[in-house]
Structure formats: structure tokens, C-alpha cells
Design a protein around this motif. Structure first.
Motif, PDB file in Angstrom:
ATOM      1  N   PHE A  60       0.826  -1.201   0.000  1.00 28.20           N
ATOM      2  CA  PHE A  60       0.000   0.000   0.000  1.00 28.20           C
ATOM      3  C   PHE A  60       0.861   1.253   0.000  1.00 28.20           C
ATOM      4  N   PHE A  61       1.906   1.276   0.824  1.00 29.32           N
ATOM      5  CA  PHE A  61       2.734   2.467   0.892  1.00 29.32           C
ATOM      6  C   PHE A  61       3.535   2.690  -0.381  1.00 29.32           C
ATOM      7  N   ILE A  62       4.022   1.597  -0.966  1.00 23.31           N
ATOM      8  CA  ILE A  62       4.724   1.749  -2.239  1.00 23.31           C
ATOM      9  C   ILE A  62       3.789   2.369  -3.267  1.00 23.31           C
ATOM     10  N   GLY A  63       2.576   1.821  -3.330  1.00 26.31           N
ATOM     11  CA  GLY A  63       1.604   2.357  -4.268  1.00 26.31           C
ATOM     12  C   GLY A  63       1.339   3.830  -4.013  1.00 26.31           C
ATOM     13  N   ARG A  64       1.193   4.188  -2.743  1.00 25.86           N
ATOM     14  CA  ARG A  64       0.895   5.563  -2.388  1.00 25.86           C
ATOM     15  C   ARG A  64       1.996   6.517  -2.843  1.00 25.86           C
ATOM     16  N   LEU A  65       3.249   6.110  -2.617  1.00 24.34           N
ATOM     17  CA  LEU A  65       4.368   6.959  -3.010  1.00 24.34           C
ATOM     18  C   LEU A  65       4.332   7.231  -4.501  1.00 24.34           C
ATOM     19  N   VAL A  66       4.106   6.164  -5.272  1.00 21.08           N
ATOM     20  CA  VAL A  66       4.079   6.317  -6.723  1.00 21.08           C
ATOM     21  C   VAL A  66       2.926   7.225  -7.129  1.00 21.08           C
ATOM     22  N   VAL A  67       1.771   7.036  -6.526  1.00 24.95           N
ATOM     23  CA  VAL A  67       0.606   7.851  -6.879  1.00 24.95           C
ATOM     24  C   VAL A  67       0.878   9.316  -6.587  1.00 24.95           C
ATOM     25  N   ASN A  68       1.484   9.593  -5.429  1.00 26.45           N
ATOM     26  CA  ASN A  68       1.762  10.990  -5.079  1.00 26.45           C
ATOM     27  C   ASN A  68       2.708  11.623  -6.081  1.00 26.45           C
ATOM     28  N   ARG A  69       3.722  10.852  -6.461  1.00 29.19           N
ATOM     29  CA  ARG A  69       4.671  11.413  -7.426  1.00 29.19           C
ATOM     30  C   ARG A  69       3.967  11.694  -8.741  1.00 29.19           C
ATOM     31  N   MET A  70       3.092  10.788  -9.144  1.00 25.74           N
ATOM     32  CA  MET A  70       2.382  10.976 -10.404  1.00 25.74           C
ATOM     33  C   MET A  70       1.448  12.169 -10.338  1.00 25.74           C
ATOM     34  N   GLU A  71       0.781  12.319  -9.177  1.00 25.18           N
ATOM     35  CA  GLU A  71      -0.154  13.437  -9.068  1.00 25.18           C
ATOM     36  C   GLU A  71       0.595  14.747  -9.186  1.00 25.18           C
ATOM     37  N   ARG A  72       1.781  14.789  -8.556  1.00 24.87           N
ATOM     38  CA  ARG A  72       2.563  16.015  -8.634  1.00 24.87           C
ATOM     39  C   ARG A  72       2.969  16.288 -10.074  1.00 24.87           C
ATOM     40  N   GLN A  73       3.375  15.230 -10.788  1.00 21.09           N
ATOM     41  CA  GLN A  73       3.756  15.419 -12.190  1.00 21.09           C
ATOM     42  C   GLN A  73       2.581  15.900 -13.008  1.00 21.09           C
ATOM     43  N   ALA A  74       1.429  15.311 -12.762  1.00 22.36           N
ATOM     44  CA  ALA A  74       0.250  15.691 -13.544  1.00 22.36           C
ATOM     45  C   ALA A  74      -0.111  17.142 -13.285  1.00 22.36           C
ATOM     46  N   THR A  75      -0.022  17.566 -12.026  1.00 22.95           N
ATOM     47  CA  THR A  75      -0.342  18.962 -11.734  1.00 22.95           C
ATOM     48  C   THR A  75       0.647  19.882 -12.411  1.00 22.95           C
ATOM     49  N   GLN A  76       1.937  19.482 -12.418  1.00 20.96           N
ATOM     50  CA  GLN A  76       2.932  20.325 -13.061  1.00 20.96           C
ATOM     51  C   GLN A  76       2.622  20.489 -14.538  1.00 20.96           C
ATOM     52  N   ILE A  77       2.254  19.374 -15.173  1.00 22.89           N
ATOM     53  CA  ILE A  77       1.935  19.449 -16.607  1.00 22.89           C
ATOM     54  C   ILE A  77       0.732  20.357 -16.818  1.00 22.89           C
ATOM     55  N   GLU A  78      -0.272  20.187 -15.939  1.00 16.61           N
ATOM     56  CA  GLU A  78      -1.464  21.024 -16.047  1.00 16.61           C
ATOM     57  C   GLU A  78      -1.107  22.492 -15.931  1.00 16.61           C
ATOM     58  N   ASN A  79      -0.244  22.801 -14.955  1.00 19.55           N
ATOM     59  CA  ASN A  79       0.079  24.201 -14.702  1.00 19.55           C
ATOM     60  C   ASN A  79       0.808  24.828 -15.875  1.00 19.55           C
ATOM     61  N   ILE A  80       1.691  24.032 -16.502  1.00 21.57           N
ATOM     62  CA  ILE A  80       2.388  24.560 -17.670  1.00 21.57           C
ATOM     63  C   ILE A  80       1.357  24.957 -18.726  1.00 21.57           C
TER      64      ILE A  80
END
Lengths: 263, 326, 300
Positions: free
Chosen positions: C269-289
Motif C-alpha cells: 500500500f505504501f509503495i503504491g501511495r508513493l508512486v501515486v503521489n509522485r504521479m499526481e505532482r507530475q500531472a499537476t505540473q503538466i497542467e500548470n504549464i
């Protein structure tokens, strides 16, 4: 440094800022040392290129920056002589006296038109139907929306067109009878017809409230405002009566901006 | 939640339906073939369960099986009512208990708590969802049920015995394994689902809505009440309904804590049963064909109930979301 | 209403909210502490090396453990995963990349429906399809049941992850002349790789904790076996039997098994969570650009 011209000492200030600065994360400045008046029952326009701080300044006038923890406001903003940033002043009370209309029309979509306008009154516990009815009608009349919606006050707020929604937002702000109304590019998301309607509305409204309007459209500032302040990179470059600023600007930067040098 | 419109519309503009390259056609065929798996799976559930259960339905009839309360494998008489009642009571009871705390957690983490605390709480709540049902069942057996028995059921039972004899039959024998224990545990288990969906719904409320409420001179809670919660309403209700769907199917912890009695009426402190607990409890020992098909029939009804609740959830969500088209 | 009264109401609501939050967090803490404290005492070398054997072992104090359950869990879960991934992945790709296909909407509906299905029903289905036709309980039937649980989860997470990948990726691929299937498999799917793996991990963790479907299919076995066609023991199903048994030794092992299962689920669960958080941050960055390119008013 800002340039403030005492253009008309006979007219009274409703609001006035003294060296107001807004600073993000203790590092970058949104606006710096703005000293500017807001004349009573007049429309004051804030113009300037993108990112120059006009909206930042506007939002400081009703303490909206309180909502962002990384933002710090220094200096004074006086409403009728009293500093709204003084230690004991409650921002909730401030915002009742200084209303705001946003760029995107934001009616509460799950509430009816009536409930939208009455929202501010319901907050302070006014429940008596007769009082609310009267206030709602008065506000909608003031926003030039009454005739169009008087037969469907119960339909949801989201069912109106864009221009009507913006007028609804204005009515909602007017219903609590503020002394100053801040408008942040209120027509930039609307079509030309709605824009014209709202500009005429603004010219009438100034008899009831003092208005500060941020606009990126110079012609709009010319059409509706009595005074204009020109912002550039976080400073107030020039402030004068609208005619004077547009026809005989005294600062070079103002001249550059007005001639379309940069936008 | 991703807005599906933009993505689908964009893809539709991509390439024409006819794929000229042979590679495209092969690939598409593979994808479509494998995808039919999930469709077959869903259909198989309905069809296979129904076929396996049909001897029971032939013998007792659909309606009679639904409403009959006798479950006697030895005598060959089967009725699903006790388990349906048990399922409905525990599920709706758990839902009623879970809604306010779950909403409170969602509101707390999105509006009141400092960022670090919100993260910690969200991790913990999601962790709660991840704990296997059987582990919660174990804790229930060795810790929670005895605690409830000693702290709640026995004292009440003894009091009733002394002062209100008429209550005793309603209470039943307080062993700790009963419908109350099961409902409480179930409530705890469905909280994370409601929290997650409510949290998403609250996060989706546009900043401008909140600012409009602040600009009217609202206090913090008033902003929630005026702008945030009404806007998030549809997501929150969807979360509640989906949690209900999970509650209906929860098996292990319930089976371990509900006492497993097949006879109505269920007393307050005495053993009870739900549809999933029945399946776990009796399936492996079902020797008689009629016993076996009747258990499957109960499973089939559980399948139907779950589908109905999911459909209602989708409809409600669609209706409420359409209402706030801005 | 007086302003002070409104503030008072604000405060009351806040206290209420905090209390209710505690009401949720405290039991969670209790559960974890209980499992850890009780389980640690029962873990020893035997636990990982011995099979369960008959109850007489427990009664007579002979060595007994859960090695067969642990191995059985690993075997059945991996076989289930191998079966589930192709189907789940393909369905996710269909729903995201081929929404115009008539089956796409149908697949989504089925996926949504199955995601809310009680796992015990998957067990019944696997029993009717596999156990009945192969003559007995088997590890294979158990794997099939768990695959049924995993497939809807994998398809749903795959679809949502593929949707997040930037639109421009597909346009670029087609613009340089790649056929549509290459665009999907060589550009889009690899871009979404992290999210897809997370989805698979989540499905794996969920299915690994399920006892009900296994009790009806792989049934359980007191001894170690590697035969896929015979009944095989798994941790979740074994924990149930241990907990309701009358032997104290077995109760102890139940706690130990609970810790192992809990640790396994928590780590995944924690491994999954870490990956999801990193992805969410990337997605937000792309959105913001994207947002910054579109809007003229930056930093107003």
C-alpha cells in the motif's frame, strides 16, 4: 515609489491606502508601497499590463490575502479613516463593508436565484420573509436584473446566461449594502452585449457604492471610470482623473502603455 | 476524477475508424478479445449463479424464497429472509453510524487541519481500508467482542434481568457476537470509503466558489455550509451509496462476529446472520444438493441487491451533478 | 445573528469535527497495536519453517507453523496476477484509447459493476466454473477466483492512468508516422507505466487480503503442497480457521499470521501511495504549464 496627485481635495476619500505592500513567501513583492485614494461615489479603474499587481492590490482591499498563509500585507488601508488591517479588526466584518465581484461569475449553483441574492443576509440571521423579499428585489433592481428574473426567482442560480450570472453575483454583493464594491475584471469572460450592460450598470451603481474596478481593457477604463491608476511591475506609476491620465499622461511609462508599446 | 469529455472527444478526432495498417487491426483484435473477458465475467456471474441456483427457485419460487424465514437444511426447507434482514440491518445501520464521522474526517483534513496532519490522517484512514477483513475479524474476536460483552451487553442484560424482565427475550443471550457488534465493526470498515469520496468531492469545489462566500463576510464554517458542501453534495452522496454497496458484501469480519444463527427473530444481543456470513458459514459443509443450490440462491440475491444499489448510486450522482452544471 | 454567536457556532462545529475524527482514528490505532503486540510474541523460527499439521501437534506442543500458508499465498496470488493482468490491462487500454468502439462503454459499465461486487460472489463463480468441473477444491480455482477480483481493479486504474497522459503524446506519435497501435504501446503505455504498475499493486494487495473467495475454492490444506490441482493453504483463509478454533496455540499463530498479512498489505500500500503521489505532482505540473501558456495574467 508611487506618484500620487492630489487631484481634487474637495471630494472625500472613501478608502485610502498608505504604503500598502503585498509580499509572497517573504521574498517576492506583488505590489510595493501603494498609496492611493478611492473617492466616494466614484469609479476608480486600475489598469496595467498582465502580472503588474492590480488584482493583488485589489484583493488586499478586502483582506482576501488573509486566506493565503504565504502572503503578508504591510502598510495601511483606511476605510473612512480606520485601518482595516489594524490589530483588532475582524476581516469578516471588513468584508461586509467591502464587497467583491470576481472575474468568473460565481453564483452558488445549487441555490435558487432568490437564495443566491439573499445569501449574505441569511448569514447574519435575517430570516423574515418580508425583509428578505424587499432586499432581494432592491438588489436585483440595482443590478439591472430584476425584470429578467422576477418571474423565476426560484430557479437555480446556474440556469442563467453568463452575463446574467455576473449580474446575479453583483446583486448578491449589493444585497448586504457594502460601502465599497471591488470588481476584478468583471466583464472579461462575457460577450460584448453583456459587457455593455454591466458597464452601464457600473455607471449607475456608483451613486450607491464607491467602485474600484480592475480591467485589462483600456477602453473600458475610459468608458466607465472617473479616476484611473496605472500599475506597472508592482508599483503605482500614475494616478489621475481618467481624462487627464489618458489624454495628458505625465509619466513616460504611462505614455508607453497607452500607446500600445506593451500590453 | 478526470473529466471524460475532453479526452474522449480528443481521441475521436485522432484517426478514422478504418485502420489501414495491418498492425492496427491485429492489435485492436487482441485488445477487443481480451476486453470481452470482463464483459463475460460480469455476465457469467449473473447467468452461472442463476443456473446453479435454479433448483432452489424451482422448488420454492422466487418470491417465496425471498420472504420465507425458515432455513432448515436437515428438513430441506430454505428461505432467505433471515439473511436478507441481517444484511439490510447491518449495512444500513453501519451506514447511518459511519456517515457523520466520515464526513467529519473529510472536512477536517481538507479545511481545518494543517497540511502535515491532514496527510497523516489521510494515510491512516486509507490504511484502515487496506486492512484485510479477516484481520479485523481476529481483533474483533479476541478484543472487541469480549469488551462489548463485558462493558455493554452483560451489564444491560443483568440490569434487565433484575428490573425489566419483559426486555429479556428481546435481548437474547449476550455472548458478544451479535448484530450490534457486527454493525459497529462494519461502520468502522466503511468509513474510509466515504472519507475518500467525500474528500475528492470537496477538493473539486472551485476556489472561486469559496472566495465568493468569504467575500460575503462568512466565517470558516459558514463558507463550508454556504459554498463547499452544497457544491460537493453529489460526490458525497455518491460516496455514501458506494459505501453502502461495500457494506452489503462485507464477509469475513461479519462472519466472525455475528454469531451465525439462522433463525428469526434476531435478538439484540444474540446471534444473527447476513447473506455473506451464511455463505462462508455453510457452503463448505453443504452436502445436500438443495442446501448447496439454496446457498447459491442467496448469493444470487446478494448479486441483485448489489447491482441495484450501484445503479441507484450512479443515477443519483448523475442527477445531482447535472443540477450544478455551471 | 450576533457575530460572536456565529463564531461560537464555528467553534462548536470545529470541536465536533475533531472529536468525530478521533472516533475514527483511535480504533484504528488500537487494532494495529493489538495485532502487533499479540503477534510478535508468537513469531518464531518454527512459524516460518513448519507446516500446521493436525491439531494434535498443537495440543502436544510439537513444532507447528504456517510456512505452507505463506508459500501457498505466494503461489496462488502470483498465478492469479499472471491471469488477471492481460485482461485488465487490455480492458483499460480499450476504454481509454478506443472510446469510439461499441464495446468500450459496455466494458466500462461492467468494470464499474464488478468493482463493487462482494469478493465472496467471485468465489462462488469460481467454484461453479472450476471446482465443479475439475472434481475438487484446488489452488487453480483459488487463483481464478482472485483473478476475478483483480481484473476490474486493474482495468479501472489502467484506464484512469492512461487518461492522464498528456494528449500531445498521441498527436506527436501520429505526426511522426507511427501506426496507432505503436503510439499506444510504445508511447502512451510506457508513459503511464508507473500508474499502471501501481494499479496492479493495488489490485494485488486487495486480492491478497481476501479470504472468502479462497475458502470456497482453494479450501485450505494443513500441509505444504505445490500441486496446483490440489487444495492449498493461504494466509487469509487460514487465519479465519485459526481464529475460530479452540486451540490456544493456534490462536497465537493466528496473531502472528495477522502481523505478516498486515505488514505485507501495508508495504504494498505504501509503495503504491508513493508512486501515486509522485504521479499526481507530475500531472499537476503538466497542467500548470498548460494553464500558464493559456492565460495572460500570470502572478496577478
Amino acid at each position: 515609489m508611487s506618484t500620487l496627485e492630489q487631484v481634487n481635495t474637495a471630494e472625500s476619500f472613501r478608502m485610502e491606502t498608505k504604503d500598502l505592500s503585498v509580499c509572497y513567501n517573504k521574498s517576492s513583492f506583488g505590489v510595493r508601497d501603494i498609496s492611493m485614494p478611492v473617492y466616494n461615489n466614484q469609479v476608480t479603474a486600475l489598469i496595467g499590463p498582465s502580472g503588474c499587481g492590480k488584482t493583488t492590490y485589489l484583493r488586499a482591499l478586502n483582506r482576501m490575502h488573509d486566506l493565503s498563509p504565504e502572503t503578508a500585507v504591510t502598510g495601511q488601508a483606511l476605510l473612512d479613516g480606520e485601518d482595516i488591517y489594524a490589530a483588532k479588526v475582524d476581516p469578516v466584518v471588513v468584508r461586509r463593508k467591502i464587497g467583491m465581484v470576481f472575474q468568473k461569475p460565481t453564483p452558488f449553483p445549487t441555490k435558487s436565484i432568490y437564495d443566491n441574492v439573499a445569501a449574505g443576509l441569511a448569514l447574519v440571521g435575517i430570516r423574515k420573509k418580508s425583509i428578505l423579499d424587499e432586499a432581494v428585489e432592491k438588489a436585483l433592481q440595482g443590478a439591472a436584473l430584476w425584470d429578467e428574473v422576477k418571474d423565476r426567482l426560484k430557479s437555480p442560480g446556474g440556469s442563467l446566461s453568463g452575463g446574467q450570472q455576473q449580474r446575479l453575483s453583483i446583486a448578491r454583493a449589493l444585497a448586504i449594502e457594502p460601502e465599497v464594491l471591488l470588481m476584478d475584471e468583471p466583464t472579461s469572460s462575457l460577450d460584448p452585449n453583456s459587457t455593455i450592460k454591466i458597464e452601464e450598470l457600473i455607471k449607475e451603481l456608483k451613486n450607491k457604492v464607491s467602485i474600484v474596478i480592475v480591467t485589462h481593457n483600456m477602453q473600458q477604463a475610459l468608458r466607465v471610470s472617473d479616476y484611473t491608476g496605472f500599475f506597472f511591475v508592482g508599483s503605482l506609476i500614475e494616478f489621475a482623473k481618467t481624462d487627464a491620465l489618458f489624454n495628458k499622461p505625465s509619466q513616460d511609462k504611462t505614455k508607453e502603455y497607452l500607446s500600445g508599446f506593451f500590453s | 476524477m478526470i473529466d471524460t469529455l475532453d479526452h474522449s472527444q480528443l481521441i475521436k478526432r485522432l484517426a478514422p475508424a478504418r485502420y489501414r495498417r495491418p498492425g492496427d487491426r491485429v492489435f485492436k483484435t487482441i485488445i477487443v478479445a481480451l476486453s470481452s473477458g470482463i464483459i463475460l465475467l460480469a455476465l457469467a456471474m449473473a447467468v452461472v449463479l442463476w443456473i446453479e441456483a435454479s433448483p432452489t427457485f424451482s422448488k420454492f419460487g422466487y418470491l417465496n424464497f425471498l420472504t420465507s424465514s425458515t432455513w432448515d437444511p436437515v428438513a430441506g426447507i430454505h428461505g432467505a429472509l433471515p439473511f436478507i434482514i441481517g444484511t439490510l440491518v447491518t449495512s444500513f445501520g453501519a451506514l447511518a453510524l459511519a456517515v457523520l464521522p466520515a464526513l467529519a474526517v473529510a472536512i477536517f483534513t481538507s479545511e481545518y487541519a494543517p497540511r502535515w496532519l491532514a496527510t497523516v490522517i489521510n494515510y491512516l484512514v486509507d490504511l484502515l481500508a487496506a486492512i484485510p477483513s479477516v484481520v479485523i475479524g481476529i481483533w474483533g474476536i479476541f478484543n472487541f467482542a469480549p469488551f462489548m460483552r463485558d462493558a455493554v451487553y452483560m451489564p444491560i442484560y443483568e440490569w434487565a434481568y433484575e428490573h425489566a424482565q419483559w426486555m429479556v427475550p428481546m435481548l437474547g443471550n449476550p455472548s458478544g457476537y451479535n448484530i450490534i457488534t457486527a454493525t459497529l465493526i462494519l461502520a468502522l470498515m466503511i468509513v474510509p470509503y466515504t472519507v475518500a469520496l467525500s474528500r475528492d468531492a470537496i477538493r473539486l469545489v472551485p476556489k472561486e466558489q469559496r472566495e465568493a462566500a468569504w467575500a460575503l463576510g462568512s466565517t470558516r464554517w459558514e463558507v463550508m455550509k454556504l459554498a463547499v458542501l452544497p457544491y460537493a453534495r453529489s460526490g458525497i452522496i455518491a460516496g455514501i451509496l458506494l459505501s453502502l454497496a461495500r457494506a452489503l458484501g462485507e464477509t469475513m469480519a461479519i462472519a466472525m462476529l455475528i454469531g451465525n444463527s439462522n433463525r428469526l427473530p434476531f435478538t439484540l444481543f444474540g446471534p444473527a446472520a447476513t447473506m455473506p456470513s451464511l455463505i462462508i458459514n455453510e457452503f463448505r459443509e453443504a452436502v445436500e444438493p438443495l442446501h448447496y443450490t439454496s446457498i447459491i440462491a442467496v448469493g444470487f440475491y446478494l448479486f441483485l441487491i448489489t447491482i441495484v444499489i450501484n445503479m441507484i448510486a450512479t443515477l443519483v450522482q448523475r442527477k445531482l451533478a447535472g443540477q450544478r452544471k455551471l | 445573528m450576533e457575530l460572536s454567536a456565529r463564531y461560537a457556532r464555528d467553534k462548536v462545529v470545529q470541536v465536533f469535527i475533531v472529536l468525530l475524527t478521533l472516533l475514527v482514528i483511535v480504533p484504528l490505532a488500537i487494532i494495529i497495536i493489538y495485532v502487533v503486540v499479540n503477534g510478535i510474541g508468537s513469531i518464531n523460527g518454527d512459524f516460518f519453517t513448519q507446516e500446521l499439521g493436525s491439531p494434535s501437534r498443537a495440543i502436544q506442543g510439537k513444532p507447528t507453523g504456517l510456512v505452507h500458508s505463506i508459500i501457498g499465498t505466494i503461489i496462488i496470488d502470483l498465478v492469479a496476477l499472471l491471469m488477471a493482468v492481460p485482461f485488465g490491462l487490455a480492458t483499460g487500454i480499450l476504454m481509454s484509447e478506443y472510446p469510439d468502439h461499441p464495446m468500450s462503454g459496455f466494458a466500462r459499465l461492467m468494470s464499474k459493476t464488478l468493482n463493487g461486487m462482494p469478493a465472496v460472489l467471485m468465489g462462488l463463480l469460481a467454484y461453479a466454473l472450476v471446482v465443479k468441473n475439475t472434481g475438487g477444491f484446488s489452488a487453480l480455482a483459488g487463483a481464478v477466483a482472485l483473478a476475478f477480483v483483480m481484473i476490474p481493479i486493474i482495468s479501472a486504474t489502467t484506464e484512469s492512468v492512461l487518461r492522464i497522459t498528456p494528449w500531445s503524446l498521441r498527436e506527436v506519435g501520429l505526426a511522426i508516422g507511427l501506426p496507432r497501435w505503436r503510439v499506444t504501446m510504445s508511447l502512451v503505455v510506457p508513459a503511464a507505466k508507473n500508474g499502471i504498475i501501481t494499479g496492479i499493486l493495488i489490485a494485488f494487495a486487495r486480492a491478497a487480503g481476501e479470504a472468502a473467495p479462497l475458502m470456497l475454492t482453494s479450501f485450505g490444506n494443513n500441509f505444504l503442497t505445490f500441486d496446483l490441482m490440489s487444495p492449498m493453504d493461504t494466509l487469509p483463509q487460514r487465519l479465519y480457521s485459526l481464529a475460530i478454533s479452540p486451540y490456544k496455540v493456534w490462536h497465537g499463530m493466528g496473531w502472528a499470521g495477522a502481523i505478516i498479512l498486515l505488514l505485507f498489505v501495508m508495504i504494498t500500500f505504501f509503495i503504491g501511495r508513493l508512486v501515486v503521489n509522485r504521479m499526481e505532482r507530475q500531472a499537476t505540473q503538466i497542467e500548470n504549464i498548460g494553464k500558464n501558456q493559456n492565460s495572460k495574467e500570470i502572478g496577478q
